[in-house]
Design a protein around this motif. Structure first.
Motif, PDB file in Angstrom:
ATOM      1  N   TYR A  81      -8.505 -10.542  -6.701  1.00  0.00           N
ATOM      2  CA  TYR A  81      -7.142 -10.724  -6.199  1.00  0.00           C
ATOM      3  C   TYR A  81      -6.264 -11.451  -7.209  1.00  0.00           C
ATOM      4  O   TYR A  81      -5.085 -11.123  -7.363  1.00  0.00           O
ATOM      5  N   THR A  82      -6.834 -12.438  -7.895  1.00  0.00           N
ATOM      6  CA  THR A  82      -6.069 -13.136  -8.931  1.00  0.00           C
ATOM      7  C   THR A  82      -5.689 -12.170 -10.044  1.00  0.00           C
ATOM      8  O   THR A  82      -4.547 -12.155 -10.515  1.00  0.00           O
ATOM      9  N   PHE A  83      -6.650 -11.348 -10.453  1.00  0.00           N
ATOM     10  CA  PHE A  83      -6.396 -10.371 -11.510  1.00  0.00           C
ATOM     11  C   PHE A  83      -5.338  -9.366 -11.086  1.00  0.00           C
ATOM     12  O   PHE A  83      -4.444  -9.027 -11.864  1.00  0.00           O
ATOM     13  N   ILE A  84      -5.424  -8.880  -9.841  1.00  0.00           N
ATOM     14  CA  ILE A  84      -4.506  -7.827  -9.415  1.00  0.00           C
ATOM     15  C   ILE A  84      -3.089  -8.368  -9.263  1.00  0.00           C
ATOM     16  O   ILE A  84      -2.112  -7.644  -9.472  1.00  0.00           O
ATOM     17  N   ILE A  85      -2.948  -9.639  -8.896  1.00  0.00           N
ATOM     18  CA  ILE A  85      -1.614 -10.245  -8.841  1.00  0.00           C
ATOM     19  C   ILE A  85      -1.016 -10.324 -10.242  1.00  0.00           C
ATOM     20  O   ILE A  85       0.156  -9.989 -10.458  1.00  0.00           O
ATOM     21  N   LEU A  86      -1.831 -10.741 -11.214  1.00  0.00           N
ATOM     22  CA  LEU A  86      -1.356 -10.802 -12.601  1.00  0.00           C
ATOM     23  C   LEU A  86      -1.026  -9.400 -13.124  1.00  0.00           C
ATOM     24  O   LEU A  86      -0.041  -9.225 -13.854  1.00  0.00           O
ATOM     25  N   LEU A  87      -1.829  -8.413 -12.725  1.00  0.00           N
ATOM     26  CA  LEU A  87      -1.552  -7.042 -13.126  1.00  0.00           C
ATOM     27  C   LEU A  87      -0.240  -6.562 -12.521  1.00  0.00           C
ATOM     28  O   LEU A  87       0.522  -5.832 -13.160  1.00  0.00           O
ATOM     29  N   PHE A  95      -8.869  -0.325  -8.408  1.00  0.00           N
ATOM     30  CA  PHE A  95      -8.989  -1.482  -7.524  1.00  0.00           C
ATOM     31  C   PHE A  95      -8.897  -1.063  -6.061  1.00  0.00           C
ATOM     32  O   PHE A  95      -9.682  -1.519  -5.218  1.00  0.00           O
ATOM     33  N   LEU A  96      -7.941  -0.189  -5.743  1.00  0.00           N
ATOM     34  CA  LEU A  96      -7.760   0.249  -4.358  1.00  0.00           C
ATOM     35  C   LEU A  96      -9.003   0.969  -3.841  1.00  0.00           C
ATOM     36  O   LEU A  96      -9.434   0.742  -2.699  1.00  0.00           O
ATOM     37  N   ILE A  97      -9.597   1.819  -4.666  1.00  0.00           N
ATOM     38  CA  ILE A  97     -10.790   2.558  -4.244  1.00  0.00           C
ATOM     39  C   ILE A  97     -11.945   1.598  -3.965  1.00  0.00           C
ATOM     40  O   ILE A  97     -12.600   1.661  -2.916  1.00  0.00           O
ATOM     41  N   VAL A  98     -12.204   0.687  -4.898  1.00  0.00           N
ATOM     42  CA  VAL A  98     -13.297  -0.281  -4.729  1.00  0.00           C
ATOM     43  C   VAL A  98     -13.013  -1.184  -3.531  1.00  0.00           C
ATOM     44  O   VAL A  98     -13.912  -1.491  -2.734  1.00  0.00           O
ATOM     45  N   HIS A  99     -11.774  -1.614  -3.390  1.00  0.00           N
ATOM     46  CA  HIS A  99     -11.374  -2.493  -2.288  1.00  0.00           C
ATOM     47  C   HIS A  99     -11.657  -1.838  -0.938  1.00  0.00           C
ATOM     48  O   HIS A  99     -12.267  -2.445  -0.046  1.00  0.00           O
ATOM     49  N   VAL A 100     -11.250  -0.596  -0.767  1.00  0.00           N
ATOM     50  CA  VAL A 100     -11.447   0.114   0.503  1.00  0.00           C
ATOM     51  C   VAL A 100     -12.934   0.331   0.778  1.00  0.00           C
ATOM     52  O   VAL A 100     -13.409   0.125   1.902  1.00  0.00           O
ATOM     53  N   PHE A 102       0.830  -1.204   0.000  1.00  0.00           N
ATOM     54  CA  PHE A 102       0.000   0.000   0.000  1.00  0.00           C
ATOM     55  C   PHE A 102       0.866   1.256   0.000  1.00  0.00           C
ATOM     56  O   PHE A 102       0.673   2.166  -0.815  1.00  0.00           O
ATOM     57  N   VAL A 103       1.848   1.317   0.898  1.00  0.00           N
ATOM     58  CA  VAL A 103       2.699   2.509   1.023  1.00  0.00           C
ATOM     59  C   VAL A 103       3.609   2.665  -0.193  1.00  0.00           C
ATOM     60  O   VAL A 103       3.713   3.744  -0.785  1.00  0.00           O
ATOM     61  N   LEU A 104       4.269   1.570  -0.575  1.00  0.00           N
ATOM     62  CA  LEU A 104       5.223   1.639  -1.681  1.00  0.00           C
ATOM     63  C   LEU A 104       4.525   1.900  -3.013  1.00  0.00           C
ATOM     64  O   LEU A 104       5.036   2.654  -3.849  1.00  0.00           O
ATOM     65  N   LEU A 105       3.362   1.296  -3.206  1.00  0.00           N
ATOM     66  CA  LEU A 105       2.630   1.513  -4.461  1.00  0.00           C
ATOM     67  C   LEU A 105       2.173   2.956  -4.580  1.00  0.00           C
ATOM     68  O   LEU A 105       2.228   3.542  -5.667  1.00  0.00           O
ATOM     69  N   ALA A 106       1.751   3.541  -3.458  1.00  0.00           N
ATOM     70  CA  ALA A 106       1.372   4.964  -3.486  1.00  0.00           C
ATOM     71  C   ALA A 106       2.556   5.822  -3.909  1.00  0.00           C
ATOM     72  O   ALA A 106       2.423   6.740  -4.729  1.00  0.00           O
TER      73      ALA A 106
END
Length: 232
Positions: free
Chosen positions: A150-156, A200-205, A31-35
């Motif tokens: 989660y599977t999609f986001i890992i592949l992304l 993804f982050l917005i929907v996830h939160v 979360f921190v590093l991706l931001a």
């Protein structure tokens, strides 16, 4: 005349161990590093806010000629953005490798990977979110739509790393750069991955707070007490 039955209070939710410390560590690291990666990437993008070789055809870009606000960029100028981007890149990749290694060695990938048998459950979950179904479908640790996301986001994430290296070392990894259609194409897909991550982050939160707030506490402490206590 008989007395009306006394309503019985529902039993408190069972407290179960939900997340290993490696999962929690890599979750918050990411979360921190991706931001930071996104913000420094926007600073780099500002140096040449188009996709395509100068004088040649350009790729479609909804953000073309629109500068991102200062608060959303990290680095202050091109060299600063590059320094931040390359500095944050390695711990992000290391955290991703640690997380995937844990999933593989612990067997937890089985509860996370979306498989064909989850298609029907994903449809039922979508009906629930669209209010076409009243009751929440039964689930384990993750519901089928979560598994798909989660599977999609890992592949992304894998795609982002590969396109990132294709841009970072286009000569040394010329075969990788060519695989994505050239430097500008790799840069283009790398850029759009940012907005998919952001969405993804917005929907996830939002879903965490709306559907299962207890899962946020579990990602901090490791222990879960909520609607879906299964840990399998």
């Amino acid at each position: 005349m008989t007395a009306p039955p006394v309503p019985v209070a529902p039993a408190p939710a069972k407290r179960v161990k939900r997340h290993h410390w490696i999962v929690r560590l890599t979750h918050w690291m990411t979360f921190v590093l991706l931001a930071g990666m996104i913000m420094s990437g926007l600073q780099i993008y500002g140096a040449y806010a188009r996709f395509g070789d100068r004088g040649g055809p350009y790729y479609v870009n909804a953000f073309e000629d629109h500068a991102f606000p200062t608060w959303s960029r990290l680095g202050g100028w091109l060299a600063g953005g590059l320094n931040w981007h390359f500095t944050l890149m390695w711990p992000l990749v290391a955290g991703g490798f640690l997380y995937l290694s844990y999933l593989a060695l612990s067997g937890e990938w089985r509860s996370l990977l979306f498989r064909p048998r989850d298609i029907r459950g994903a449809i039922e979950m979508q009906k629930y979110y669209m209010r076409l179904r009243k009751d929440h479908p039964p689930q384990g640790k993750h519901n089928p739509l979560q598994k798909l996301a989660y599977t999609f986001i890992i592949l992304l994430g894998v795609l982002s790393v590969l396109t990132g290296f294709a841009i970072y070392k286009p000569t040394q990894f010329s075969w990788l750069t060519a695989l994505f259609g050239g430097f500008q194409a790799a840069r283009y897909w790398h850029f759009w991955a940012v907005w998919i991550f952001t969405g993804f982050l917005i929907v996830h939160v939002v879903l965490v707070f709306v559907v299962d707030p207890a899962s946020l506490r579990a990602m901090i402490s490791g222990w879960y007490r909520g609607r879906f206590p299964s840990h399998d």
